[in-house]
Write a protein that holds these residues in place. Structure first.
Motif, PDB file in Angstrom:
ATOM      1  N   LEU A 176       7.517  13.367   7.826  1.00  0.00           N
ATOM      2  CA  LEU A 176       8.824  12.572   7.140  1.00  0.00           C
ATOM      3  C   LEU A 176       9.611  11.363   7.241  1.00  0.00           C
ATOM      4  N   ALA A 177       9.771  11.650   8.992  1.00  0.00           N
ATOM      5  CA  ALA A 177      11.069  10.254   9.404  1.00  0.00           C
ATOM      6  C   ALA A 177      10.528   8.889   9.186  1.00  0.00           C
ATOM      7  N   LYS A 178       9.461   8.398   9.232  1.00  0.00           N
ATOM      8  CA  LYS A 178       8.407   7.501   8.960  1.00  0.00           C
ATOM      9  C   LYS A 178       8.372   6.518   7.601  1.00  0.00           C
ATOM     10  N   LYS A 179       8.768   8.216   6.244  1.00  0.00           N
ATOM     11  CA  LYS A 179       9.771   7.307   5.154  1.00  0.00           C
ATOM     12  C   LYS A 179       7.788   7.450   3.952  1.00  0.00           C
ATOM     13  N   PRO A 180       6.894   8.765   4.040  1.00  0.00           N
ATOM     14  CA  PRO A 180       6.200   8.030   3.455  1.00  0.00           C
ATOM     15  C   PRO A 180       5.950   7.986   1.473  1.00  0.00           C
ATOM     16  N   ASP A 181       5.760   7.506   0.626  1.00  0.00           N
ATOM     17  CA  ASP A 181       6.266   7.273  -0.382  1.00  0.00           C
ATOM     18  C   ASP A 181       5.752   8.563  -1.141  1.00  0.00           C
ATOM     19  N   ALA A 182       5.204   9.317  -1.318  1.00  0.00           N
ATOM     20  CA  ALA A 182       4.991  10.883  -1.282  1.00  0.00           C
ATOM     21  C   ALA A 182       4.163  12.294  -0.771  1.00  0.00           C
ATOM     22  N   VAL A 183       4.497  13.108  -0.794  1.00  0.00           N
ATOM     23  CA  VAL A 183       4.010  13.854   0.393  1.00  0.00           C
ATOM     24  C   VAL A 183       3.742  15.408  -0.290  1.00  0.00           C
ATOM     25  N   ILE A 184       2.715  15.706  -0.288  1.00  0.00           N
ATOM     26  CA  ILE A 184       1.724  16.701  -0.882  1.00  0.00           C
ATOM     27  C   ILE A 184       1.395  18.364  -0.361  1.00  0.00           C
ATOM     28  N   GLU A 190      -3.422   5.196   0.786  1.00  0.00           N
ATOM     29  CA  GLU A 190      -3.135   5.714   2.110  1.00  0.00           C
ATOM     30  C   GLU A 190      -2.969   7.293   2.789  1.00  0.00           C
ATOM     31  N   CYS A 191      -4.575   7.721   2.179  1.00  0.00           N
ATOM     32  CA  CYS A 191      -4.017   8.939   2.114  1.00  0.00           C
ATOM     33  C   CYS A 191      -3.825   9.773   3.848  1.00  0.00           C
ATOM     34  N   VAL A 192      -2.649  10.198   4.806  1.00  0.00           N
ATOM     35  CA  VAL A 192      -2.888  10.958   6.067  1.00  0.00           C
ATOM     36  C   VAL A 192      -2.779  12.176   6.383  1.00  0.00           C
ATOM     37  N   GLU A 193      -3.730  12.800   6.607  1.00  0.00           N
ATOM     38  CA  GLU A 193      -3.083  14.524   6.685  1.00  0.00           C
ATOM     39  C   GLU A 193      -2.488  15.257   7.961  1.00  0.00           C
ATOM     40  N   VAL A 194      -1.534  15.568   7.894  1.00  0.00           N
ATOM     41  CA  VAL A 194      -1.369  15.924   8.753  1.00  0.00           C
ATOM     42  C   VAL A 194      -0.631  17.543   8.579  1.00  0.00           C
ATOM     43  N   GLN A 195      -0.942  18.262   9.857  1.00  0.00           N
ATOM     44  CA  GLN A 195      -0.265  19.811  10.125  1.00  0.00           C
ATOM     45  C   GLN A 195       0.901  19.881  10.281  1.00  0.00           C
ATOM     46  N   THR A 196       0.849  20.986  10.006  1.00  0.00           N
ATOM     47  CA  THR A 196       2.481  21.962   9.785  1.00  0.00           C
ATOM     48  C   THR A 196       4.110  21.259  11.185  1.00  0.00           C
ATOM     49  N   MET A 254       1.012  -1.241  -0.196  1.00  0.00           N
ATOM     50  CA  MET A 254      -0.173  -0.128   0.052  1.00  0.00           C
ATOM     51  C   MET A 254       0.918   0.948   0.492  1.00  0.00           C
ATOM     52  N   LYS A 255       0.292   2.684  -0.870  1.00  0.00           N
ATOM     53  CA  LYS A 255       1.021   3.219  -1.032  1.00  0.00           C
ATOM     54  C   LYS A 255       0.853   4.445   0.315  1.00  0.00           C
ATOM     55  N   ARG A 256       1.109   5.226   0.971  1.00  0.00           N
ATOM     56  CA  ARG A 256       1.166   5.776   1.589  1.00  0.00           C
ATOM     57  C   ARG A 256       1.954   7.476   1.402  1.00  0.00           C
ATOM     58  N   ILE A 257       0.207   7.752   1.572  1.00  0.00           N
ATOM     59  CA  ILE A 257       0.827  10.011   0.581  1.00  0.00           C
ATOM     60  C   ILE A 257       0.690  10.853   1.963  1.00  0.00           C
ATOM     61  N   VAL A 258       1.068  11.323   2.439  1.00  0.00           N
ATOM     62  CA  VAL A 258       1.100  12.778   3.202  1.00  0.00           C
ATOM     63  C   VAL A 258       0.740  13.917   2.449  1.00  0.00           C
ATOM     64  N   VAL A 259      -0.013  14.574   3.078  1.00  0.00           N
ATOM     65  CA  VAL A 259      -0.564  15.573   2.402  1.00  0.00           C
ATOM     66  C   VAL A 259      -0.920  16.688   3.604  1.00  0.00           C
ATOM     67  N   VAL A 260      -0.718  17.520   3.298  1.00  0.00           N
ATOM     68  CA  VAL A 260      -0.335  19.207   4.117  1.00  0.00           C
ATOM     69  C   VAL A 260      -1.484  20.352   3.729  1.00  0.00           C
ATOM     70  N   LEU A 261      -2.607  20.543   3.751  1.00  0.00           N
ATOM     71  CA  LEU A 261      -3.884  21.168   2.592  1.00  0.00           C
ATOM     72  C   LEU A 261      -3.869  22.726   3.482  1.00  0.00           C
ATOM     73  N   GLY A 262      -4.220  23.156   3.049  1.00  0.00           N
ATOM     74  CA  GLY A 262      -4.870  24.906   3.069  1.00  0.00           C
ATOM     75  C   GLY A 262      -4.462  26.198   3.785  1.00  0.00           C
ATOM     76  N   ASP A 263      -4.838  27.257   3.564  1.00  0.00           N
ATOM     77  CA  ASP A 263      -4.074  28.216   3.966  1.00  0.00           C
ATOM     78  C   ASP A 263      -5.241  29.511   4.137  1.00  0.00           C
ATOM     79  N   TYR A 264      -4.849  30.479   4.569  1.00  0.00           N
ATOM     80  CA  TYR A 264      -5.969  31.605   4.771  1.00  0.00           C
ATOM     81  C   TYR A 264      -6.991  31.568   3.424  1.00  0.00           C
TER      82      TYR A 264
END
Length: 215
Positions: A49-57, A36-42, A1-11
């Motif tokens: 990143l230390a968990k080495k996801p397949d990609a970050v958006i 698996e898409c995981v949304e995180v805060q800054t 399973m691919k794991r993608i971390v996303v950081v989204l949204g601003d003012y």
């Protein structure tokens, strides 16, 4: 399973619209490849990143409070270096729309992108996005959006431009990609409005860029 971390949204960019666009794009990916898409805060990004996801958006500008007299930013040197290490060691990074905006042009993050947002006209306009002939990594591309027309500065000799934009306000680069160390970086300037973010032609392109950085 691919794991993608996303950081989204601003003012200026409501998270709900971005999530809807992202969900649609992810639904277009290969059905045999579960994501698996995981949304995180800054504040959580370095740890993720230390968990080495397949990609970050990243679809979030650096400014936290852009309308205040004293403007704060979230990307400090420590986070920038963590992003640099992640990509250099094999990670995939997609800088999307405001994920290119207001970051220090001398930072390790901007150097990693090999380009940055400069400005956009106050009024939204009809923007034509066209793929570069001969560069078909993301397939043939041609669509029009009522959009914030991002004007960017890119080190063209150090990356691969695959998308250009044109409106009554002028021409600019709208998409580029390159390898960095063992990793991959892709930058994409559209889209701002809900209608643009959910445009079928755009979400198909978004899906292909996500697939490439996560491969």
């Amino acid at each position: 399973m691919k794991r993608i971390v996303v950081v989204l949204g601003d003012y200026y960019h409501p998270k709900e619209w971005i999530n809807a666009s992202l969900d649609h794009a992810l639904g277009l990916l290969n059905e045999n490849e579960k994501v698996e898409c995981v949304e995180v805060q800054t504040s959580q990004l370095s740890e993720e990143l230390a968990k080495k996801p397949d990609a970050v958006i990243l679809f979030k500008e650096d400014r936290i409070n852009p309308t205040d007299e004293k403007v704060d930013t979230w990307m400090n040197e420590e986070i920038g270096e963590a992003i640099f290490r992640y990509v250099d060691q094999g990670g995939g990074w997609l800088g999307w729309h405001s994920g290119l905006a207001s970051y220090d042009i001398n930072s390790s993050y901007t150097k990693l992108l090999k380009g940055h947002f400069e400005y956009h006209p106050v009024q939204h306009s009809q923007v034509k996005y066209t793929g570069i002939q001969g560069n078909d990594v993301f397939g043939p591309v041609s669509f029009d959006l009522l959009d914030e027309h991002y004007f960017v500065k890119v080190k063209e000799e150090e990356t691969n431009v695959f998308l250009k934009s044109e409106s009554e306000d002028g021409h600019s680069i709208a998409g580029w990609y390159h390898h960095y160390g063992k990793g991959k970086v892709c930058c994409l300037t559209p889209a701002h409005n809900k209608e643009g973010l959910l445009n079928e032609n755009f979400t198909q392109l978004l899906a292909r860029t996500i697939e490439w950085v996560g491969r």
